[in-house]
Design a protein around this motif. Sequence first.
Motif, PDB file in Angstrom:
ATOM      1  N   MET A   1       0.847  -1.199   0.000  1.00  0.00           N
ATOM      2  CA  MET A   1       0.000   0.000   0.000  1.00  0.00           C
ATOM      3  C   MET A   1       0.882   1.248   0.000  1.00  0.00           C
ATOM      4  O   MET A   1       1.838   1.336   0.762  1.00  0.00           O
ATOM      5  N   PRO A   2       0.574   2.239  -0.868  1.00  0.00           N
ATOM      6  CA  PRO A   2       1.375   3.467  -0.890  1.00  0.00           C
ATOM      7  C   PRO A   2       1.332   4.187   0.455  1.00  0.00           C
ATOM      8  O   PRO A   2       0.356   4.067   1.201  1.00  0.00           O
ATOM      9  N   LYS A   3       2.374   4.919   0.731  1.00  0.00           N
ATOM     10  CA  LYS A   3       2.448   5.668   1.989  1.00  0.00           C
ATOM     11  C   LYS A   3       1.344   6.711   2.054  1.00  0.00           C
ATOM     12  O   LYS A   3       1.070   7.413   1.076  1.00  0.00           O
ATOM     13  N   ILE A   4       0.693   6.804   3.189  1.00  0.00           N
ATOM     14  CA  ILE A   4      -0.303   7.853   3.420  1.00  0.00           C
ATOM     15  C   ILE A   4       0.431   9.093   3.930  1.00  0.00           C
ATOM     16  O   ILE A   4       1.148   9.027   4.933  1.00  0.00           O
ATOM     17  N   LEU A   5       0.263  10.204   3.239  1.00  0.00           N
ATOM     18  CA  LEU A   5       0.950  11.426   3.638  1.00  0.00           C
ATOM     19  C   LEU A   5       0.414  11.933   4.969  1.00  0.00           C
ATOM     20  O   LEU A   5      -0.800  11.959   5.208  1.00  0.00           O
ATOM     21  N   ASN A   6       1.331  12.361   5.799  1.00  0.00           N
ATOM     22  CA  ASN A   6       1.033  12.909   7.116  1.00  0.00           C
ATOM     23  C   ASN A   6       1.123  14.434   7.007  1.00  0.00           C
ATOM     24  O   ASN A   6       2.211  14.987   6.848  1.00  0.00           O
ATOM     25  N   ILE A   7      -0.030  15.106   7.072  1.00  0.00           N
ATOM     26  CA  ILE A   7      -0.075  16.558   6.870  1.00  0.00           C
ATOM     27  C   ILE A   7      -0.460  17.247   8.176  1.00  0.00           C
ATOM     28  O   ILE A   7      -1.539  17.010   8.732  1.00  0.00           O
ATOM     29  N   GLY A   8       0.409  18.096   8.673  1.00  0.00           N
ATOM     30  CA  GLY A   8       0.155  18.816   9.917  1.00  0.00           C
ATOM     31  C   GLY A   8      -0.844  19.942   9.711  1.00  0.00           C
ATOM     32  O   GLY A   8      -0.579  20.882   8.956  1.00  0.00           O
ATOM     33  N   HIS A   9      -1.972  19.867  10.401  1.00  0.00           N
ATOM     34  CA  HIS A   9      -3.050  20.853  10.277  1.00  0.00           C
ATOM     35  C   HIS A   9      -2.679  22.151  10.987  1.00  0.00           C
ATOM     36  O   HIS A   9      -2.494  22.176  12.207  1.00  0.00           O
ATOM     37  N   ARG A  10      -2.525  23.201  10.194  1.00  0.00           N
ATOM     38  CA  ARG A  10      -2.040  24.495  10.720  1.00  0.00           C
ATOM     39  C   ARG A  10      -0.711  24.308  11.454  1.00  0.00           C
ATOM     40  O   ARG A  10      -0.412  25.006  12.419  1.00  0.00           O
ATOM     41  N   GLY A  11       0.062  23.350  10.974  1.00  0.00           N
ATOM     42  CA  GLY A  11       1.315  22.977  11.624  1.00  0.00           C
ATOM     43  C   GLY A  11       1.075  21.784  12.522  1.00  0.00           C
ATOM     44  O   GLY A  11       0.537  20.773  12.096  1.00  0.00           O
ATOM     45  N   ALA A  12       1.469  21.914  13.770  1.00  0.00           N
ATOM     46  CA  ALA A  12       1.157  20.890  14.773  1.00  0.00           C
ATOM     47  C   ALA A  12       0.237  21.545  15.786  1.00  0.00           C
ATOM     48  O   ALA A  12       0.609  21.812  16.929  1.00  0.00           O
ATOM     49  N   LYS A  13      -0.983  21.819  15.350  1.00  0.00           N
ATOM     50  CA  LYS A  13      -1.945  22.611  16.131  1.00  0.00           C
ATOM     51  C   LYS A  13      -2.220  22.023  17.505  1.00  0.00           C
ATOM     52  O   LYS A  13      -2.542  22.742  18.454  1.00  0.00           O
ATOM     53  N   GLY A  14      -2.108  20.708  17.621  1.00  0.00           N
ATOM     54  CA  GLY A  14      -2.350  20.078  18.909  1.00  0.00           C
ATOM     55  C   GLY A  14      -1.239  20.286  19.917  1.00  0.00           C
ATOM     56  O   GLY A  14      -1.400  19.969  21.102  1.00  0.00           O
ATOM     57  N   HIS A  15      -0.109  20.834  19.453  1.00  0.00           N
ATOM     58  CA  HIS A  15       1.058  20.994  20.325  1.00  0.00           C
ATOM     59  C   HIS A  15       1.519  22.443  20.465  1.00  0.00           C
ATOM     60  O   HIS A  15       1.963  22.851  21.548  1.00  0.00           O
ATOM     61  N   VAL A  16       1.451  23.206  19.375  1.00  0.00           N
ATOM     62  CA  VAL A  16       1.989  24.574  19.346  1.00  0.00           C
ATOM     63  C   VAL A  16       0.953  25.475  18.676  1.00  0.00           C
ATOM     64  O   VAL A  16       0.185  25.019  17.819  1.00  0.00           O
ATOM     65  N   ALA A  17       0.936  26.742  19.046  1.00  0.00           N
ATOM     66  CA  ALA A  17      -0.036  27.694  18.494  1.00  0.00           C
ATOM     67  C   ALA A  17      -0.120  27.592  16.975  1.00  0.00           C
ATOM     68  O   ALA A  17       0.899  27.629  16.279  1.00  0.00           O
ATOM     69  N   GLU A  18      -1.334  27.487  16.473  1.00  0.00           N
ATOM     70  CA  GLU A  18      -1.593  27.241  15.051  1.00  0.00           C
ATOM     71  C   GLU A  18      -1.028  28.316  14.124  1.00  0.00           C
ATOM     72  O   GLU A  18      -0.936  29.487  14.476  1.00  0.00           O
ATOM     73  N   ASN A  19      -0.656  27.861  12.922  1.00  0.00           N
ATOM     74  CA  ASN A  19      -0.229  28.759  11.845  1.00  0.00           C
ATOM     75  C   ASN A  19       0.923  29.679  12.251  1.00  0.00           C
ATOM     76  O   ASN A  19       0.972  30.852  11.865  1.00  0.00           O
ATOM     77  N   THR A  20       1.845  29.134  13.024  1.00  0.00           N
ATOM     78  CA  THR A  20       3.057  29.873  13.381  1.00  0.00           C
ATOM     79  C   THR A  20       4.265  29.102  12.859  1.00  0.00           C
ATOM     80  O   THR A  20       4.187  27.893  12.623  1.00  0.00           O
TER      81      THR A  20
END
Length: 227
Positions: A1-20
Amino acid sequence: MPKILNIGHRGAKGHVAENTLASFAKAFELGADGIELDVHLSADGEIIVIHDHSVTRTTSQKGNVADLSLSQLNHLKIDGIHNIPTLAQTVDAIPSKLVNIELKAKQAAKPVMHLIEKYVQENSRDYRQFLVSSFDWVALKEIRESNANVPLGVLTEADLELAIGFAKSIQADTIHPYFHLLTSENTARMQSQGFGVFAWTVNEPEDLARMKSFGVDAIITDFPDRL
């Protein structure tokens, strides 16, 4: 199976302030293959990386992004720490990986297209390192009519069939459905028609496992480390 791309939503929004810039760096640190971000235009026409139309939620100030100049926006802080970046600053700061640019303002369509063209022409980046997506399908159509090379993604949270039809009409590369719309059958059908399927925003382990079982092409998540 091809690799599923891992795309960070607004970066790593769950860890650091979004879109920074810090959030984008964190996403790659946690294993993301690319990032998703949002853009508006400032009063003086700069492409600003921010989700909301206003700065109220993410900064201590009030006002609409479209009414503030780049200079004024540069004086604001997200969570009292982070600057609001421009799209150019973001592209310059990250590795040459996928940048999924979500248009939040139709007026940003042509400026974003021209910036991508500039990077391709002057900085030896490839069009495939960019993906422009939007719920504003008119904005996507505007880009496609001007440049056949910019990869486009059709966002939808409700009507998947309508999104597929529109994606065909503009020769989009990807369809970005709200993940609850997806089944293994409709995922395979979109892929059989030549579209990449980018599921958003998937955070819980059971949902991540289900999207993986469907074989989507990419998962957009607040937590890149969970993939």
